[in-house]
Design an enzyme around this catalytic site. Structure first.
Site, PDB file in Angstrom:
ATOM      1  N   ARG A 108       4.575   7.342  -8.468  1.00  0.00           N
ATOM      2  CA  ARG A 108       3.303   8.043  -8.686  1.00  0.00           C
ATOM      3  C   ARG A 108       3.506   9.559  -8.769  1.00  0.00           C
ATOM      4  O   ARG A 108       2.849  10.236  -9.548  1.00  0.00           O
ATOM      5  CB  ARG A 108       2.303   7.716  -7.567  1.00  0.00           C
ATOM      6  CG  ARG A 108       1.844   6.269  -7.547  1.00  0.00           C
ATOM      7  CD  ARG A 108       0.874   6.004  -8.708  1.00  0.00           C
ATOM      8  NE  ARG A 108       0.489   4.614  -8.785  1.00  0.00           N
ATOM      9  CZ  ARG A 108      -0.657   4.109  -8.286  1.00  0.00           C
ATOM     10  NH1 ARG A 108      -1.500   4.883  -7.652  1.00  0.00           N
ATOM     11  NH2 ARG A 108      -0.933   2.833  -8.416  1.00  0.00           N
ATOM     12  N   ASP A 145     -16.469   7.840   0.265  1.00  0.00           N
ATOM     13  CA  ASP A 145     -15.057   7.683  -0.098  1.00  0.00           C
ATOM     14  C   ASP A 145     -14.432   9.076  -0.160  1.00  0.00           C
ATOM     15  O   ASP A 145     -15.132  10.080  -0.327  1.00  0.00           O
ATOM     16  CB  ASP A 145     -14.911   6.988  -1.455  1.00  0.00           C
ATOM     17  CG  ASP A 145     -13.553   6.299  -1.600  1.00  0.00           C
ATOM     18  OD1 ASP A 145     -13.465   5.073  -1.383  1.00  0.00           O
ATOM     19  OD2 ASP A 145     -12.565   6.997  -1.908  1.00  0.00           O
TER      20      ASP A 145
HETATM   21  C1  LIG Z   1      -8.666  -0.675  -1.575  1.00  0.00           C
HETATM   22  S1  LIG Z   1     -10.088   0.339  -1.686  1.00  0.00           S
HETATM   23  C2  LIG Z   1     -11.267  -0.675  -0.837  1.00  0.00           C
HETATM   24  C3  LIG Z   1     -12.608  -0.682  -1.515  1.00  0.00           C
HETATM   25  C4  LIG Z   1     -13.626  -1.639  -0.874  1.00  0.00           C
HETATM   26  N1  LIG Z   1     -13.921  -1.258   0.483  1.00  0.00           N
HETATM   27  C5  LIG Z   1     -13.146  -3.063  -0.946  1.00  0.00           C
HETATM   28  O1  LIG Z   1     -12.669  -3.611   0.043  1.00  0.00           O
HETATM   29  O2  LIG Z   1     -13.237  -3.649  -2.031  1.00  0.00           O
HETATM   30  C6  LIG Z   1      -9.735   1.601  -0.464  1.00  0.00           C
HETATM   31  C7  LIG Z   1     -10.612   2.839  -0.594  1.00  0.00           C
HETATM   32  O3  LIG Z   1     -10.414   3.667   0.559  1.00  0.00           O
HETATM   33  C8  LIG Z   1     -10.451   5.011   0.146  1.00  0.00           C
HETATM   34  N2  LIG Z   1      -9.776   5.844   1.152  1.00  0.00           N
HETATM   35  C9  LIG Z   1      -8.454   5.920   1.426  1.00  0.00           C
HETATM   36  N3  LIG Z   1      -8.234   6.821   2.399  1.00  0.00           N
HETATM   37  C10 LIG Z   1      -9.445   7.317   2.749  1.00  0.00           C
HETATM   38  C11 LIG Z   1      -9.882   8.285   3.698  1.00  0.00           C
HETATM   39  N4  LIG Z   1      -9.031   8.947   4.463  1.00  0.00           N
HETATM   40  N5  LIG Z   1     -11.210   8.543   3.786  1.00  0.00           N
HETATM   41  C12 LIG Z   1     -12.092   7.894   2.994  1.00  0.00           C
HETATM   42  N6  LIG Z   1     -11.747   6.972   2.079  1.00  0.00           N
HETATM   43  C13 LIG Z   1     -10.441   6.689   1.959  1.00  0.00           C
HETATM   44  C14 LIG Z   1      -9.749   4.999  -1.206  1.00  0.00           C
HETATM   45  O4  LIG Z   1     -10.094   6.117  -1.996  1.00  0.00           O
HETATM   46  C15 LIG Z   1     -10.253   3.686  -1.803  1.00  0.00           C
HETATM   47  O5  LIG Z   1     -11.391   3.892  -2.590  1.00  0.00           O
END
Ligand SMILES: C[S@@+](CC[C@H](N)C(=O)[O-])C[C@H]1O[C@@H](n2cnc3c(N)ncnc32)[C@H](O)[C@@H]1O
Length: 288
Positions: A33, A142
């Site tokens: 990445r 998010d």
């Molecule tokens: C795999 S997705 C999960 C989406 C949804 N909750 C689901 O289970 O389908 C993980 C999300 O967590 C967010 N994320 C990661 N680290 C984060 C942080 N420190 N604070 C807020 N969001 C975060 C990412 O941007 C991403 O959109």
């Protein structure tokens, strides 16, 4: 400084600021990445990248966007939404029926591109009796600005909507003219408020009846995960529910929530009685 050291520095920076722990098992992911990011932005050395990311929030956020995993879908875990429809909303309805105003506050923490928050809103709109009599707020947060922009547009392809029934598609979505894209209708969109929020920092979102934090903490260190889980526990109203992803649990976290199995999902509920002492989680397992 060689490239490996610089990758380690980037890894440490992302962990410190976003809580995301990219351990050695994710070395190839990180290297690929970072390489992709440098090529796209015309950055020729990793020390230049590191310097930029340290100096500028804009550069840091651009790199972070590339390292986030945003896999999600509508009604991702059907058993969770069945529990919401058949158990949680019925309990809330019975308990809050005489409240004035009759409020329901839900937090989708780590909402990615909005599918989770809209799935919750659709379930509530379809299942909650006298839904117009409720003040419903779904806060969806998010760390990713790009994901939140997508979520606010609320436009999805037909393939992304496969988990919806034809009635749900018809009722809650409008086809974008001349395309195979569909937009969530205003009635559902109005139930959801999107906001940027970093869950690795202390956060307060107000009292909640339901917290969904699915597939976000999997890359957090245990310490961060536990701090976040304690925060969720404090934020929940008595009788409120915490919903985690299938690979996540409260097993090592000392918060007092009851666990309730529903199909292949494990939900956590804050007891109605006031709890004075913290005890190991999963103290009480019951089948719904
Ligand atoms: C795999 S997705 C999960 C989406 C949804 N909750 C689901 O289970 O389908 C993980 C999300 O967590 C967010 N994320 C990661 N680290 C984060 C942080 N420190 N604070 C807020 N969001 C975060 C990412 O941007 C991403 O959109």
């Amino acid at each position: 400084m060689n490239t490996e050291t610089e990758l380690d520095e980037l890894r440490a920076l992302v962990e410190r600021r976003a809580g995301i722990h990219l351990d050695e098992t994710r070395d190839r992911f990180l290297a690929a990445r970072v390489r992709e990011h440098m090529q796209e932005r015309g950055i020729t050395s990793s020390s230049d990248l590191l310097g930029r990311v340290r100096r500028s929030n804009f550069e840091y956020e651009a790199l972070l966007e590339r390292l986030l995993t945003q896999e999600t879908s509508f009604f991702r875990y059907p058993s969770v939404f069945a529990a919401l429809r058949n158990t949680i909303l019925k309990e809330m309805h019975a308990r809050k029926f005489w409240e004035n105003p009759r409020t329901l506050r839900v937090w989708s923490a780590g909402c990615a591109t909005g599918e989770e928050a809209y799935s919750i809103a659709i379930t509530i709109a379809d299942a909650l009796m006298f839904v117009e009599a409720w003040e419903i707020e779904i806060l969806a947060t998010d760390i990713s600005a790009a994901a939140l922009r997508h979520a606010e547009r609320a436009v999805y392809s037909r393939r992304e909507l496969e988990a919806l029934t034809p009635e749900q598609l018809e009722t809650h979505f409008a086809r974008v003219t001349g395309t195979d894209q569909w937009q969530v209708r205003p009635r559902i969109r109005k139930m959801v408020r999107f906001a940027p929020m970093n869950l690795a920092e202390p956060v307060y979102a107000g009292r909640m009846d339901l917290v969904f934090c699915m597939n976000v903490m999997i890359y957090f260190t245990e310490e961060r995960r536990n701090a976040l889980l304690r925060g969720f526990c404090d934020t929940l109203n008595p009788g409120g529910y915490l919903v985690l992803g299938h690979a996540e649990s409260l097993a090592k976290c000392p918060v007092k929530l009851e666990s309730c199995r529903h199909g292949d999902s494990l939900l956590y509920r804050k007891p109605l009685a006031v709890v004075k002492e913290a005890a190991p989680a999963v103290a009480l397992e019951k089948s719904l």
